[in-house]
Design a protein around this motif. Structure first.
Motif, PDB file in Angstrom:
ATOM      1  N   ILE A 244     189.520  82.180  44.266  1.00  0.00           N
ATOM      2  CA  ILE A 244     188.275  82.122  43.490  1.00  0.00           C
ATOM      3  C   ILE A 244     187.342  81.095  44.113  1.00  0.00           C
ATOM      4  CG2 ILE A 244     187.232  81.586  41.249  1.00  0.00           C
ATOM      5  CD1 ILE A 244     189.870  82.500  39.959  1.00  0.00           C
ATOM      6  N   VAL A 245     186.101  81.545  44.395  1.00  0.00           N
ATOM      7  CA  VAL A 245     185.081  80.659  44.963  1.00  0.00           C
ATOM      8  C   VAL A 245     183.782  80.877  44.202  1.00  0.00           C
ATOM      9  CG1 VAL A 245     183.704  80.125  47.026  1.00  0.00           C
ATOM     10  CG2 VAL A 245     186.144  80.666  47.257  1.00  0.00           C
ATOM     11  N   ASN A 246     183.193  79.776  43.741  1.00  0.00           N
ATOM     12  CA  ASN A 246     181.851  79.835  43.161  1.00  0.00           C
ATOM     13  C   ASN A 246     180.833  79.609  44.266  1.00  0.00           C
ATOM     14  OD1 ASN A 246     182.688  80.252  40.516  1.00  0.00           O
ATOM     15  ND2 ASN A 246     182.779  78.073  40.058  1.00  0.00           N
ATOM     16  N   PHE A 247     179.625  80.149  44.073  1.00  0.00           N
ATOM     17  CA  PHE A 247     178.576  79.960  45.069  1.00  0.00           C
ATOM     18  C   PHE A 247     177.220  79.849  44.375  1.00  0.00           C
ATOM     19  CE2 PHE A 247     178.530  84.470  44.311  1.00  0.00           C
ATOM     20  CZ  PHE A 247     177.199  84.832  44.387  1.00  0.00           C
ATOM     21  N   THR A 248     176.276  79.270  45.093  1.00  0.00           N
ATOM     22  CA  THR A 248     174.894  79.228  44.637  1.00  0.00           C
ATOM     23  C   THR A 248     173.996  79.179  45.859  1.00  0.00           C
ATOM     24  OG1 THR A 248     173.293  78.124  43.197  1.00  0.00           O
ATOM     25  CG2 THR A 248     174.799  76.700  44.418  1.00  0.00           C
ATOM     26  N   GLY A 249     172.824  79.754  45.739  1.00  0.00           N
ATOM     27  CA  GLY A 249     171.911  79.731  46.869  1.00  0.00           C
ATOM     28  C   GLY A 249     170.598  80.414  46.566  1.00  0.00           C
ATOM     29  N   ILE A 250     169.737  80.357  47.565  1.00  0.00           N
ATOM     30  CA  ILE A 250     168.429  81.004  47.506  1.00  0.00           C
ATOM     31  C   ILE A 250     168.440  82.150  48.515  1.00  0.00           C
ATOM     32  CG2 ILE A 250     165.935  80.739  47.810  1.00  0.00           C
ATOM     33  CD1 ILE A 250     166.943  78.954  45.578  1.00  0.00           C
ATOM     34  N   VAL A 251     168.050  83.321  48.043  1.00  0.00           N
ATOM     35  CA  VAL A 251     167.977  84.525  48.869  1.00  0.00           C
ATOM     36  C   VAL A 251     166.510  84.895  49.033  1.00  0.00           C
ATOM     37  CG1 VAL A 251     168.554  86.981  48.976  1.00  0.00           C
ATOM     38  CG2 VAL A 251     170.178  85.364  47.982  1.00  0.00           C
ATOM     39  N   SER A 252     166.103  85.137  50.272  1.00  0.00           N
ATOM     40  CA  SER A 252     164.765  85.682  50.524  1.00  0.00           C
ATOM     41  C   SER A 252     164.922  87.133  50.920  1.00  0.00           C
ATOM     42  CB  SER A 252     164.071  84.927  51.653  1.00  0.00           C
ATOM     43  OG  SER A 252     163.757  83.621  51.235  1.00  0.00           O
ATOM     44  N   GLY A 253     163.934  87.931  50.562  1.00  0.00           N
ATOM     45  CA  GLY A 253     164.056  89.340  50.874  1.00  0.00           C
ATOM     46  C   GLY A 253     162.731  90.014  51.128  1.00  0.00           C
ATOM     47  N   GLN A 254     162.833  91.127  51.832  1.00  0.00           N
ATOM     48  CA  GLN A 254     161.697  92.001  52.128  1.00  0.00           C
ATOM     49  C   GLN A 254     162.127  93.406  51.725  1.00  0.00           C
ATOM     50  OE1 GLN A 254     158.952  90.581  53.383  1.00  0.00           O
ATOM     51  NE2 GLN A 254     157.772  92.459  53.342  1.00  0.00           N
ATOM     52  N   ILE A 255     161.366  94.006  50.828  1.00  0.00           N
ATOM     53  CA  ILE A 255     161.691  95.336  50.321  1.00  0.00           C
ATOM     54  C   ILE A 255     160.507  96.255  50.607  1.00  0.00           C
ATOM     55  CG2 ILE A 255     162.268  96.661  48.250  1.00  0.00           C
ATOM     56  CD1 ILE A 255     163.293  93.983  47.058  1.00  0.00           C
ATOM     57  N   VAL A 256     160.800  97.442  51.137  1.00  0.00           N
ATOM     58  CA  VAL A 256     159.759  98.431  51.422  1.00  0.00           C
ATOM     59  C   VAL A 256     160.100  99.693  50.631  1.00  0.00           C
ATOM     60  CG1 VAL A 256     158.573  99.773  53.203  1.00  0.00           C
ATOM     61  CG2 VAL A 256     159.431  97.464  53.733  1.00  0.00           C
ATOM     62  N   ASP A 257     159.147 100.154  49.819  1.00  0.00           N
ATOM     63  CA  ASP A 257     159.423 101.372  49.049  1.00  0.00           C
ATOM     64  C   ASP A 257     159.113 102.611  49.888  1.00  0.00           C
ATOM     65  OD1 ASP A 257     156.646 101.885  48.898  1.00  0.00           O
ATOM     66  OD2 ASP A 257     156.489 101.203  46.828  1.00  0.00           O
ATOM     67  N   THR A 258     159.363 103.775  49.328  1.00  0.00           N
ATOM     68  CA  THR A 258     159.211 105.017  50.085  1.00  0.00           C
ATOM     69  C   THR A 258     157.750 105.345  50.385  1.00  0.00           C
ATOM     70  OG1 THR A 258     159.315 106.257  48.009  1.00  0.00           O
ATOM     71  CG2 THR A 258     161.374 106.013  49.268  1.00  0.00           C
ATOM     72  N   ALA A 259     156.806 104.690  49.720  1.00  0.00           N
ATOM     73  CA  ALA A 259     155.383 104.868  50.014  1.00  0.00           C
ATOM     74  C   ALA A 259     154.919 103.902  51.103  1.00  0.00           C
ATOM     75  CB  ALA A 259     154.549 104.675  48.749  1.00  0.00           C
ATOM     76  N   GLY A 260     155.830 103.043  51.582  1.00  0.00           N
ATOM     77  CA  GLY A 260     155.500 102.089  52.634  1.00  0.00           C
ATOM     78  C   GLY A 260     154.965 100.765  52.127  1.00  0.00           C
ATOM     79  N   VAL A 261     154.976 100.560  50.821  1.00  0.00           N
ATOM     80  CA  VAL A 261     154.503  99.297  50.249  1.00  0.00           C
ATOM     81  C   VAL A 261     155.617  98.263  50.372  1.00  0.00           C
ATOM     82  CG1 VAL A 261     153.686  98.148  48.160  1.00  0.00           C
ATOM     83  CG2 VAL A 261     152.975 100.502  48.644  1.00  0.00           C
ATOM     84  N   SER A 262     155.253  97.128  50.957  1.00  0.00           N
ATOM     85  CA  SER A 262     156.216  96.065  51.219  1.00  0.00           C
ATOM     86  C   SER A 262     156.030  94.926  50.216  1.00  0.00           C
ATOM     87  CB  SER A 262     156.005  95.547  52.643  1.00  0.00           C
ATOM     88  OG  SER A 262     156.892  94.494  52.917  1.00  0.00           O
TER      89      SER A 262
END
Length: 161
Positions: A112-130
């Motif tokens: 068992i391991v606990n974790f914490t952090g900050i995630v950055s992300g880039q998401i592009v939908d099917t219409a090309g909107v990022s």
């Protein structure tokens, strides 16, 4: 007199039992547990980038103990609910890319391991909107026979600066 002797014998037995050395769980290699769990979290993001939201499924624990509080939710969701949400939204994105900006691991045992952090992300939908996002996340990983799994946790979207 016999009652007094029985009480003294019981008290003596209790004292003997309470003087036993403290039973501790066996020592474990915290660094190794943290590193293998960390690798799993990086592999998890790589799978999402390759396969989209469906790439999450092999990394989620399917037991009744699983729960997650996604961004925008005020209560924990079961595995079935999380899976249904991911399946319903998977086709809406042509690309999903996440990366850990910070990640801290807190091994509680070799399993068992606990974790914490900050995630950055880039998401592009099917219409090309990022859209860019930044998420704070914390949770618990559990080691199963087939590897580390996300057992529980929560995520929240961070405000843009």
């Amino acid at each position: 007199m016999i009652l007094i002797i029985k009480k003294i014998a019981a008290l003596f037995a209790l004292l003997l039992l309470s003087c036993q050395p403290e039973k501790r769980p066996p020592d474990f290699d915290k660094a190794a547990a943290a590193e293998s769990a960390r690798r799993m979290l990086y592999d998890y993001h790589a799978a999402i980038q390759r396969e989209g939201l469906a790439g999450e499924f092999p990394y989620l624990d399917t037991s009744a103990d699983f729960f997650w509080v996604p961004p925008g939710y005020t209560s924990a969701l079961s595995y079935d609910s999380v899976r249904a949400i991911l399946e319903a939204n998977a086709g809406a994105f042509s690309s999903v890319e996440f990366r850990w900006d910070t990640l801290r691991m807190f091994p509680l045992s070799s399993e068992i391991v606990n974790f914490t952090g900050i995630v950055s992300g880039q998401i592009v939908d099917t219409a090309g909107v990022s859209a860019s996002t930044s998420i704070i996340e914390s949770g618990t990983l559990i080691r199963r026979k087939d590897g580390w799994k996300l057992l529980s946790g929560q995520s929240a979207v961070l405000e843009e600066k």
